[in-house]
Each structure stands twice: as C-alpha cells, then as structure tokens.
Design a protein around this motif. Structure first.
Motif, PDB file in Angstrom:
ATOM      1  N   ARG A   1      39.462   1.649   9.929  1.00 37.20           N
ATOM      2  CA  ARG A   1      38.592   0.825   9.084  1.00 37.20           C
ATOM      3  C   ARG A   1      37.483   0.133   9.876  1.00 37.20           C
ATOM      4  O   ARG A   1      36.639  -0.544   9.287  1.00 37.20           O
ATOM      5  CB  ARG A   1      39.428  -0.242   8.371  1.00 37.20           C
ATOM      6  N   ALA A   2      37.494   0.295  11.203  1.00 37.06           N
ATOM      7  CA  ALA A   2      36.529  -0.417  12.044  1.00 37.06           C
ATOM      8  C   ALA A   2      35.115   0.110  11.822  1.00 37.06           C
ATOM      9  O   ALA A   2      34.890   1.321  11.790  1.00 37.06           O
ATOM     10  CB  ALA A   2      36.913  -0.276  13.512  1.00 37.06           C
ATOM     11  N   GLN A   3      34.173  -0.804  11.689  1.00 38.57           N
ATOM     12  CA  GLN A   3      32.767  -0.456  11.514  1.00 38.57           C
ATOM     13  C   GLN A   3      31.951  -1.150  12.606  1.00 38.57           C
ATOM     14  O   GLN A   3      31.993  -2.369  12.733  1.00 38.57           O
ATOM     15  CB  GLN A   3      32.273  -0.911  10.131  1.00 38.57           C
ATOM     16  N   GLY A   4      31.235  -0.356  13.402  1.00 36.99           N
ATOM     17  CA  GLY A   4      30.394  -0.934  14.439  1.00 36.99           C
ATOM     18  C   GLY A   4      31.104  -1.048  15.774  1.00 36.99           C
ATOM     19  O   GLY A   4      32.334  -0.957  15.874  1.00 36.99           O
ATOM     20  N   ARG A   5      30.322  -1.266  16.824  1.00 34.50           N
ATOM     21  CA  ARG A   5      30.838  -1.274  18.186  1.00 34.50           C
ATOM     22  C   ARG A   5      31.830  -2.412  18.428  1.00 34.50           C
ATOM     23  O   ARG A   5      32.912  -2.200  18.984  1.00 34.50           O
ATOM     24  CB  ARG A   5      29.673  -1.375  19.176  1.00 34.50           C
ATOM     25  N   THR A   6      31.477  -3.619  18.022  1.00 29.94           N
ATOM     26  CA  THR A   6      32.339  -4.768  18.299  1.00 29.94           C
ATOM     27  C   THR A   6      33.692  -4.628  17.615  1.00 29.94           C
ATOM     28  O   THR A   6      34.744  -4.884  18.220  1.00 29.94           O
ATOM     29  CB  THR A   6      31.652  -6.071  17.855  1.00 29.94           C
ATOM     30  N   ALA A   7      33.684  -4.199  16.355  1.00 31.65           N
ATOM     31  CA  ALA A   7      34.943  -4.032  15.627  1.00 31.65           C
ATOM     32  C   ALA A   7      35.782  -2.911  16.237  1.00 31.65           C
ATOM     33  O   ALA A   7      37.015  -3.023  16.331  1.00 31.65           O
ATOM     34  CB  ALA A   7      34.661  -3.743  14.155  1.00 31.65           C
ATOM     35  N   THR A   8      35.126  -1.834  16.672  1.00 30.02           N
ATOM     36  CA  THR A   8      35.852  -0.720  17.282  1.00 30.02           C
ATOM     37  C   THR A   8      36.467  -1.146  18.613  1.00 30.02           C
ATOM     38  O   THR A   8      37.615  -0.802  18.924  1.00 30.02           O
ATOM     39  CB  THR A   8      34.918   0.483  17.496  1.00 30.02           C
TER      40      THR A   8
ATOM     41  N   LEU B   1      34.850   4.291  23.486  1.00 32.45           N
ATOM     42  CA  LEU B   1      34.705   3.934  22.080  1.00 32.45           C
ATOM     43  C   LEU B   1      34.475   5.175  21.218  1.00 32.45           C
ATOM     44  O   LEU B   1      35.009   5.277  20.104  1.00 32.45           O
ATOM     45  CB  LEU B   1      33.554   2.945  21.911  1.00 32.45           C
ATOM     46  N   ALA B   2      33.693   6.123  21.738  1.00 34.76           N
ATOM     47  CA  ALA B   2      33.458   7.361  20.991  1.00 34.76           C
ATOM     48  C   ALA B   2      34.758   8.141  20.822  1.00 34.76           C
ATOM     49  O   ALA B   2      35.035   8.693  19.746  1.00 34.76           O
ATOM     50  CB  ALA B   2      32.411   8.212  21.708  1.00 34.76           C
ATOM     51  N   ARG B   3      35.573   8.175  21.871  1.00 38.32           N
ATOM     52  CA  ARG B   3      36.850   8.884  21.774  1.00 38.32           C
ATOM     53  C   ARG B   3      37.778   8.205  20.771  1.00 38.32           C
ATOM     54  O   ARG B   3      38.470   8.875  19.992  1.00 38.32           O
ATOM     55  CB  ARG B   3      37.518   8.959  23.149  1.00 38.32           C
ATOM     56  N   ALA B   4      37.786   6.878  20.787  1.00 35.57           N
ATOM     57  CA  ALA B   4      38.639   6.143  19.850  1.00 35.57           C
ATOM     58  C   ALA B   4      38.245   6.432  18.404  1.00 35.57           C
ATOM     59  O   ALA B   4      39.107   6.571  17.523  1.00 35.57           O
ATOM     60  CB  ALA B   4      38.552   4.650  20.133  1.00 35.57           C
ATOM     61  N   SER B   5      36.942   6.530  18.160  1.00 36.01           N
ATOM     62  CA  SER B   5      36.467   6.792  16.797  1.00 36.01           C
ATOM     63  C   SER B   5      36.678   8.244  16.384  1.00 36.01           C
ATOM     64  O   SER B   5      36.856   8.538  15.199  1.00 36.01           O
ATOM     65  CB  SER B   5      34.975   6.441  16.697  1.00 36.01           C
ATOM     66  N   ARG B   6      36.659   9.145  17.359  1.00 35.73           N
ATOM     67  CA  ARG B   6      36.739  10.575  17.068  1.00 35.73           C
ATOM     68  C   ARG B   6      38.166  11.047  16.792  1.00 35.73           C
ATOM     69  O   ARG B   6      38.385  11.987  16.025  1.00 35.73           O
ATOM     70  CB  ARG B   6      36.148  11.348  18.247  1.00 35.73           C
ATOM     71  N   ARG B   7      39.146  10.421  17.404  1.00 34.97           N
ATOM     72  CA  ARG B   7      40.525  10.880  17.261  1.00 34.97           C
ATOM     73  C   ARG B   7      41.041  10.696  15.836  1.00 34.97           C
ATOM     74  O   ARG B   7      40.728   9.709  15.170  1.00 34.97           O
ATOM     75  CB  ARG B   7      41.438  10.105  18.213  1.00 34.97           C
ATOM     76  N   THR B   8      41.854  11.635  15.413  1.00 34.21           N
ATOM     77  CA  THR B   8      42.549  11.459  14.142  1.00 34.21           C
ATOM     78  C   THR B   8      43.674  10.440  14.340  1.00 34.21           C
ATOM     79  O   THR B   8      44.053  10.118  15.473  1.00 34.21           O
ATOM     80  CB  THR B   8      43.142  12.784  13.654  1.00 34.21           C
ATOM     81  N   SER B   9      44.219   9.963  13.246  1.00 29.84           N
ATOM     82  CA  SER B   9      45.320   8.996  13.337  1.00 29.84           C
ATOM     83  C   SER B   9      46.496   9.577  14.106  1.00 29.84           C
ATOM     84  O   SER B   9      47.132   8.886  14.921  1.00 29.84           O
ATOM     85  CB  SER B   9      45.766   8.579  11.930  1.00 29.84           C
ATOM     86  N   THR B  10      46.782  10.850  13.873  1.00 29.98           N
ATOM     87  CA  THR B  10      47.906  11.498  14.557  1.00 29.98           C
ATOM     88  C   THR B  10      47.631  11.643  16.046  1.00 29.98           C
ATOM     89  O   THR B  10      48.504  11.359  16.881  1.00 29.98           O
ATOM     90  CB  THR B  10      48.180  12.876  13.936  1.00 29.98           C
TER      91      THR B  10
END
Length: 410
Positions: A97-104, A157-166
C-alpha cells in the motif's frame, strides 16, 4: 567521467536453483576446505606498496599474541524467535500500500529483536532506531558518481516495490531466520569488541559459545604487528561496472573452494542486477558457498552496523576476523576520492575483500584488501588501480561510516 547504467533488461537474474540453503549445507567438500587451508599456508605473492608507504611482507605472530578461539556456530530458532520472524514478515504487507519514496522506505525497514539484539532488514544487527534507518534509506542517492555495483538506496527501494508479496516474504523470512540463528555470535562480537556484558543466561542459551570466564578485555590485547590471509592470485578486477559484488565473492569463493568460478557464476548466486548487489546477499552467499562460516573459522557471517563503533573497535574487529578467525571481511565503503586517492572520480557504495592489517607503530595503521574496481578497464584514459592494496585504515573506517548503510559482513 560517470559511466551510464545499463538498461534493466540486461540485468542478471538469480537462477531458480540458487535459493538460500540451510547454513549447514555447503558445496565445498572436506577436501576442498583442506585445499583452501593449504593455499593459506602458501607464501603470499608480493603485494604492491600503497601510497601511504606501507611495506608488505609477513610478520610472524608474537609469542604473546591473542589466542585464536573458534567462531560461533549457528544456533536454533526458538518458538519466540519464530513468532518474531512471523510478525516482521507479516508487517511487510504495508509495502503493498506504500505510495512514494518516504512511505516505501518506512515500510521497508522493519526490525526484529532476538535475545535483546535488534536486527533490521537490509541493515543488519544495529543499535540504531528503525526511524533513523528508514531516514537513511529515504535520503536521495548522490548524483554524478560512478556506479561500481553496490545496491544503493534507489536500488533497494526499487527492489522492494518490484517484488511480489510471495517473493518478499520468502526473502525476508530467509534473512531473518539466518539472523536469528547467528544472535549468539553477535553477542560475542559486541562483548569481545565493544565490552558489552553478556546476558546472565548466555551460557545457558548458548552452551557451545560460553567463554569460560574469559574477559572481553583479554581478546585482542596482543596481536602481531601485521598479518594477512588469502593469496593475491585470487584477486581479479570486476568485469562489469556493476560487478564489485561478484568480483569480491569470486576472490572469497576461490580462496575457500580452491577453484576459480566466473564472476557471472557469482552474479547469479548473488542475484546481482545492473543496479548492483546487496550486502545481505553477499553474506548469504558467503554462508552458503564457502567454508568461512564454519565454527572453526568465523562462524555464520552477519551484517553488522558499525555506526556506534569507534575506530579502535572497528580496527580490532578487522584484526579479530583476520588473525583469529582466518576469514575475510566483506568491506562495504563508499568509494570517494577523499578516502581512496587512486580514484579518478567519486563512485558509489562498493565491496572489497578485507584480508590484512598492519599496526604500523611508526605511522598510521594500515588495512590490506583486494580492490575489484579498476577504472582503466572501462575508461583507458583513467589510471589503472592495483588489486592488492595496503592503505590508511582510518580512511577505510571513515569510508565505511559515510556509506548510508554503515555496515560490514563479518
């Protein structure tokens, strides 16, 4: 001049067969380990003198040198630890649910407490607050620096956003489980290096690690003036601008297994992409693919935040690892000209193989390491850089502290 990053489509992806394995499984056979020990006994090739005037050459340990205790073996994951792992992994749903750099960044940095020690995902064992670490991750990556292959904040941060939940849950669970099993070693390191008292129940919790009443001040009081490990013939320059991790791992793996494997082999095991390699993956692969995590060497490698280490403590950690454990250190500096005068341009975070020290009574203390970065390989107009380096240790310490993660693999 700064070198452009390659397109993400050219990134190396981790192979399906290279998933983390239990700490007790290693591809190196007993014979390979014996060969590695034999290599360690072979006279080292002459090392290049550094700009600081250090002179290479072996010095035999003094008669009153510190004893060489074994490292700490992996422990068991208790039900309490498992519950803590489950809690931290479950909290990762915030990233969806994170939106934006700071939240991520805030959702990415989550911490577990094992036996009173705090481990934060991506940063390792630390005394820093979760908010402080999230702020480091949120800070913009400096522009205009050459990229040598450390996974910077943007990449994390890009890797964190790219990964699926699993994918995220699997990776985080493996990282936290390995950390929980190594908490005994962390207590010992803080006790031996920083003088932190051990918990009253430490001997009961970790009977195989009990110090038999030896004081923390006993460790490291007497070290030889100079020592080094690893033959210099395992050091090779990185083959791609983003492969400092694979080149560092190539040297460590070669010295352990007695066989040289290609940097592309190590890139696949590390999950290296054109964005770089993370230090948690460096530690994972050292544990899975070498013998240096065995109890008679360093025990399971950990990612250790050195934010609260003085220079003397940091240097003692280097001596302890090299002289007592006979195991290399995964150095994690930021590659700036103010710390490394052989550079033509400032560069990114970086990996090096820590493998020697010289207390140099008449001058500045030195550290010996293998440098995988050779700028002349990618820009012939820039000066070549030697693989074998002996440099001012305080500058390496400062370069470590100036990295946004401020950690090492030990």
């Amino acid at each position: 001049m700064p070198l452009p990053r390659l397109l993400p489509g050219l990134a190396h992806q981790i192979a399906g067969g290279d998933q983390p394995r239990p700490l007790w499984r290693h591809p190196a056979t007993i014979a390979a380990a014996a060969l590695a020990l034999t290599l360690g006994a072979v006279p080292f090739l002459p090392d290049s003198s550094g700009d600081d005037g250090s002179r290479p050459g072996g010095i035999a340990p003094a008669a009153d040198a510190t004893p060489a205790p074994s490292g700490a073996g992996p422990g068991e994951v208790t039900p309490e630890m498992q519950a803590e792992i489950d809690r931290v992994v479950a909290a990762g749903s915030r990233l969806d649910r994170a939106q934006g750099r700071t939240a991520t960044a805030d959702a990415s940095v989550r911490c577990a407490t094992f036996e009173g020690q705090r481990y934060c995902l991506g940063f390792g064992w630390t005394h820093q607050s979760r908010k402080a670490l999230a702020a480091r991750l949120d800070a913009p990556t400096p522009a205009g620096r050459e990229q040598t292959g450390d996974l910077d904040a943007d990449g994390l941060l890009a890797r964190a956003s790219r990964r699926t939940s699993t994918e995220r849950a699997e990776a985080e669970r493996a990282e936290l489980t390995a950390a929980a099993r190594a908490v005994g070693k962390v207590w010992l390191l803080r006790h031996e290096i920083q003088g932190v008292p051990l918990p009253d129940d430490f001997a009961q919790q970790h009977p195989d690690l009990a110090l038999d009443g030896v004081s923390a001040r006993t460790f490291g009081r007497k070290y030889p003036r100079k020592d080094k490990i690893l033959t210099s013939r395992v050091a090779r320059a990185q083959n791609e601008t983003w492969w400092c991790g694979p080149a560092t791992m190539q040297a460590i793996g070669w010295s352990s297994q007695g066989t040289r494997k290609t940097q592309s082999y190590w890139a696949r095991r590390l999950g290296t992409t054109s964005a770089g390699t993370s230090i948690t993956d460096m530690v994972r692969v050292v544990n899975n693919k070498t013998h240096y995590d065995a109890k008679r060497f360093a025990g399971p490698y950990v990612v250790l935040d050195i934010s609260d280490f003085s220079f003397r403590q940091w240097y003692r950690l280097m001596m302890r690892h090299i002289h007592d454990y006979r195991a290399p250190v995964v150095l994690h500096p930021v590659l700036l000209k103010q710390y490394y005068p052989y550079l033509d341009d400032d560069a990114s975070g970086h990996f090096q193989v820590g493998r020697g020290f010289d207390q140099n009574p008449g001058g500045n203390r030195q550290i010996g390491y293998f440098e995988p970065w050779d700028q002349s390989k990618f820009d012939p107009s820039e000066p070549a850089i030697s693989r074998v380096q002996w440099r001012n240790a305080y500058r390496s310490y400062r370069a470590n502290l100036d990295h946004f993660q401020r950690n090492v693999g030990v």
